[in-house]
Design an enzyme around this catalytic site. Structure first.
Site, short mmCIF file in Angstrom:
data_model
loop_
_atom_site.label_atom_id
_atom_site.label_comp_id
_atom_site.label_asym_id
_atom_site.label_seq_id
_atom_site.Cartn_x
_atom_site.Cartn_y
_atom_site.Cartn_z
N TRP A 99 33.42 83.38 0.45
CA TRP A 99 32.22 84.08 -0.05
C TRP A 99 32.57 85.48 -0.53
O TRP A 99 32.05 85.93 -1.56
CB TRP A 99 31.13 84.11 1.02
N ASP A 166 27.12 91.27 3.20
CA ASP A 166 26.60 89.90 3.16
C ASP A 166 26.52 89.42 4.60
O ASP A 166 27.55 89.20 5.24
CB ASP A 166 27.55 89.03 2.32
N LYS A 190 20.68 79.92 6.92
CA LYS A 190 21.53 79.74 8.09
C LYS A 190 20.84 80.15 9.39
O LYS A 190 21.01 79.49 10.39
CB LYS A 190 22.85 80.47 7.89
#
Ligand SMILES: *Cc1c(COP(=O)(O)O)cnc(C)c1O
Length: 355
Positions: A99, A166, A190
């Site tokens: 990511w 993030d 999530k």
């Protein structure tokens, strides 16, 4: 058979949040209509988004001067919105996995990117901590929890420049000093909601420092000014987010979420370390509490498909590791139960006896 949900994302949510969402889909607030078929500007939905925002601020103790946004596009859209809104000349990024790399790729389209540190050469098996952030960078970006590799950094860095994180996969799992950040963002699928909504916590006065034209929908200011309602927001995921945050608050807030995360992670990692067949894949000090990755020791490697089959037969869902790591990954987000991780440990012990 009872299922134990270890999916990495979209992933487990509190039963209460799912049940109440189902009710709202049938008849929202007793208005005789589904939440699916009402205006996002109705007073009933306005109350939902207002409460979701207020709960976010309360749970994370977000200081004055910050906005909480609920947007579309996923965390991946943030990979481009961040540099669009903040990168004038140069940005600093920490490379800790898939990511982070995707975020770096986008930023490179807007200016110079300095990779302050990377664990790529070690297949991201540790979390780099010794590095210098250039003081002339427009911002410093990092990924707090690496969902795929299972490493996590649970402290807030000290940065000489605005800090952006993030936190897709560990938001609301521990207290965070939000005042140290210009932006914290993440896909909500999530730890908070079903797929479709992205949360952005943003310091209002961090904006307005780049000279380029920013397209309306990609400009954070648009969404701050519009209260996340410049266009139609993801109504249903925002509703579930509100329900999840009500649940988090009722359970005792992020401190309690942290206590539970530690309890679950200790149970699983202790078994990984004790069990003759398995080993962890990352440096011990960097082990994630949210995504626990492990493999079979080299001498038992050929047993991996058999264990996967065994665990599946015992109701374990989503335990297969990401293809870039292999082995197994147990995702233990906020709604994960101690019972589930104990059942998994039983599977590991039983399998050990059989081999
Ligand atoms: C899942 C994930 C993403 C991607 O989120 P999307 O909403 O699918 O774009 C980004 N960063 C991290 C850390 C993730 O876990």
């Amino acid at each position: 058979m009872k299922k134990y949900n270890f999916n990495a994302g979209p992933s487990i949510l509190p039963k209460q949040a799912i049940d109440n969402t189902a009710k709202a889909v049938q008849d929202f607030n007793g208005i005789g209509l589904s939440i699916l078929e009402i205006s996002h500007r109705s007073k009933d939905f306005k109350a939902v988004i207002d409460e979701a925002e207020a709960l976010f601020k309360e749970l994370l103790d977000i200081p004055e001067g910050y906005s909480v946004l609920f947007l579309g596009g996923g965390a991946s859209m943030q990979f481009c919105m961040i540099p669009y809104n903040f990168l004038e000349k140069k940005a600093a990024y920490l490379n800790t996995g898939v990511w982070a790399k995707k975020a770096i790729k986008e930023a490179k389209g807007f200016g110079e990117v300095v990779e302050v540190a990377s664990s790529a050469d070690a297949n991201y098996t540790f979390y780099p901590k010794d590095f210098t952030i250039p003081s002339d960078a427009d911002y410093f970006h990092f990924t707090s929890n690496n969902t795929i590799y299972g490493t996590e950094y649970r402290k807030d860095f000290d940065s000489p420049v605005p800090m952006i994180a993030d936190m897709s996969s560990d938001i609301l799992s521990r207290p965070v000093d939000v005042s140290k950040y210009a932006v914290i963002y993440g896909g909500a699928q999530k730890n908070i909601a079903p797929a479709g909504v992205t949360f952005v916590i943003i310091k209002n006065d961090a904006l307005g420092k780049v000279s380029r034209y920013i397209p309306t929908m990609l400009n954070y200011q648009t969404h701050i000014d519009g209260g996340s309602m410049f266009n139609t927001p993801p109504v249903l995921p925002i509703y579930t987010a509100m329900e999840t945050m009500r649940w988090v608050k009722e359970q005792g807030g992020v401190k309690e979420m942290e206590r539970r995360a530690i309890e679950r992670a200790d149970i699983v990692y202790s078994e990984i370390d004790r069990n003759r067949l398995f080993r962890g894949t990352v440096a011990e000090e960097d082990r994630s509490r949210m995504n626990i990755c492990f493999v079979m020791k080299d001498e038992y490697k050929e047993l991996e498909p058999a264990f996967l089959e065994f665990a599946t037969q015992h109701g374990m869902v989503g335990v297969k590791g990401h293809r870039s790591v292999g082995g197994f990954r147990i995702s233990c987000y906020n709604a994960q139960s101690v019972e589930a991780v104990k059942e998994l440990v039983k599977c590991m012990q039983e399998f050990e006896k059989q081999h």
